[in-house]
Motif scaffolding. Sequence first.
Motif, PDB file in Angstrom:
ATOM      1  N   GLY A 111       0.120  34.493  -4.015  1.00 30.27           N
ATOM      2  CA  GLY A 111       0.389  33.178  -3.460  1.00 30.27           C
ATOM      3  C   GLY A 111       1.865  32.851  -3.446  1.00 30.27           C
ATOM      4  O   GLY A 111       2.712  33.747  -3.534  1.00 30.27           O
ATOM      5  N   VAL A 141       4.895  29.491  -4.481  1.00 30.22           N
ATOM      6  CA  VAL A 141       5.288  28.168  -4.960  1.00 30.22           C
ATOM      7  C   VAL A 141       6.585  27.825  -4.244  1.00 30.22           C
ATOM      8  O   VAL A 141       7.420  28.689  -4.011  1.00 30.22           O
ATOM      9  N   GLY A 191      -2.342  30.203 -10.963  1.00 33.12           N
ATOM     10  CA  GLY A 191      -1.766  29.045 -10.290  1.00 33.12           C
ATOM     11  C   GLY A 191      -1.241  28.017 -11.279  1.00 33.12           C
ATOM     12  O   GLY A 191      -0.184  27.420 -11.068  1.00 33.12           O
ATOM     13  N   SER A 192      -1.971  27.824 -12.375  1.00 33.41           N
ATOM     14  CA  SER A 192      -1.519  26.878 -13.399  1.00 33.41           C
ATOM     15  C   SER A 192      -0.211  27.333 -14.016  1.00 33.41           C
ATOM     16  O   SER A 192       0.727  26.547 -14.171  1.00 33.41           O
ATOM     17  N   THR A 196       1.999  35.706 -14.855  1.00 34.80           N
ATOM     18  CA  THR A 196       2.594  35.768 -13.522  1.00 34.80           C
ATOM     19  C   THR A 196       4.074  36.110 -13.573  1.00 34.80           C
ATOM     20  O   THR A 196       4.747  35.884 -14.576  1.00 34.80           O
ATOM     21  N   VAL A 252      -2.550  29.498  -3.460  1.00 33.86           N
ATOM     22  CA  VAL A 252      -2.978  30.726  -4.123  1.00 33.86           C
ATOM     23  C   VAL A 252      -4.167  31.263  -3.357  1.00 33.86           C
ATOM     24  O   VAL A 252      -5.119  30.532  -3.069  1.00 33.86           O
ATOM     25  N   THR A 290       2.689  27.055 -11.527  1.00 33.32           N
ATOM     26  CA  THR A 290       3.108  25.653 -11.385  1.00 33.32           C
ATOM     27  C   THR A 290       4.005  25.254 -12.550  1.00 33.32           C
ATOM     28  O   THR A 290       5.077  24.674 -12.350  1.00 33.32           O
ATOM     29  N   THR A 327       2.204  24.509  -3.377  1.00 34.03           N
ATOM     30  CA  THR A 327       1.782  25.849  -3.767  1.00 34.03           C
ATOM     31  C   THR A 327       0.524  26.212  -3.007  1.00 34.03           C
ATOM     32  O   THR A 327      -0.197  25.340  -2.515  1.00 34.03           O
ATOM     33  N   ALA A 337      -7.011  21.812  -7.468  1.00 33.06           N
ATOM     34  CA  ALA A 337      -5.552  21.640  -7.431  1.00 33.06           C
ATOM     35  C   ALA A 337      -5.133  20.427  -8.250  1.00 33.06           C
ATOM     36  O   ALA A 337      -4.148  20.494  -8.994  1.00 33.06           O
ATOM     37  N   VAL A 359       4.245  34.356  -5.867  1.00 31.30           N
ATOM     38  CA  VAL A 359       3.496  34.377  -7.123  1.00 31.30           C
ATOM     39  C   VAL A 359       2.806  35.733  -7.200  1.00 31.30           C
ATOM     40  O   VAL A 359       1.988  36.064  -6.332  1.00 31.30           O
ATOM     41  N   ARG A 388      -7.259  33.230  -7.758  1.00 32.21           N
ATOM     42  CA  ARG A 388      -7.916  32.014  -8.231  1.00 32.21           C
ATOM     43  C   ARG A 388      -8.780  32.257  -9.471  1.00 32.21           C
ATOM     44  O   ARG A 388      -9.304  33.350  -9.659  1.00 32.21           O
TER      45      ARG A 388
END
Length: 194
Positions: free
Chosen positions: A80, A82, A110-111, A14, A100, A114, A98, A141, A70, A105
């Motif tokens: 997405g 954050v 997303g991980s 990302t 997404v 974060t 956050t 999540a 993101v 996904r």
Amino acid sequence: MDFSVKPVLTGDKTVLRPFTAEDADAMWEIINDPEVVRFTFEPATELTLDKLRSWYGVRTADPDRLDLAVTDRATGELVGEVVLYEADPAARSCTFRTLVGPRGRGRGLGSEATRLIVGHAFEQVGLHRVQLEVYADNPRARRVYEKAGFVVEGVRREAAPRDGAWVDEVLMAVLDHEWAAQGRDAGRTQVGRG
């Protein structure tokens, strides 16, 4: 402690970057995704594309919060956001959220996003605590947050009405020394000004 510097954070999967008004179209699609609506909240006011353009067009000017887009590093697609907000300079803390969209996904975006933003909060901004709230019926999540070092601190039982039923809100947080003890870092992060 403030969020006036709007960085670009780059990981393996990302790139987190400041928002622009041009991101409104993609965010319009993302925030109208049924899963995003279900696990975030119903907007208090009716959102329009023009309101989103205005909102995302001024996110870089706000020193009290950090909103980053993101994006998928491979394609550049916006997937997405954050956000670090509700900054408390005396306590060196803030709240994190956050979201997404469907195209981001299930791929670890997303991980990583974060971990990048939480790492930035501790390592660059100098925060002591980052907290969040997550609906108890959102296990995906919760797993992301737990992998990033967040610990459950409590539950607000039946705190929100959704879909004709009450849902619990789980309170989670991670502290700077917990982040450091786990050998956390922001990953392969390049920081730049947006």
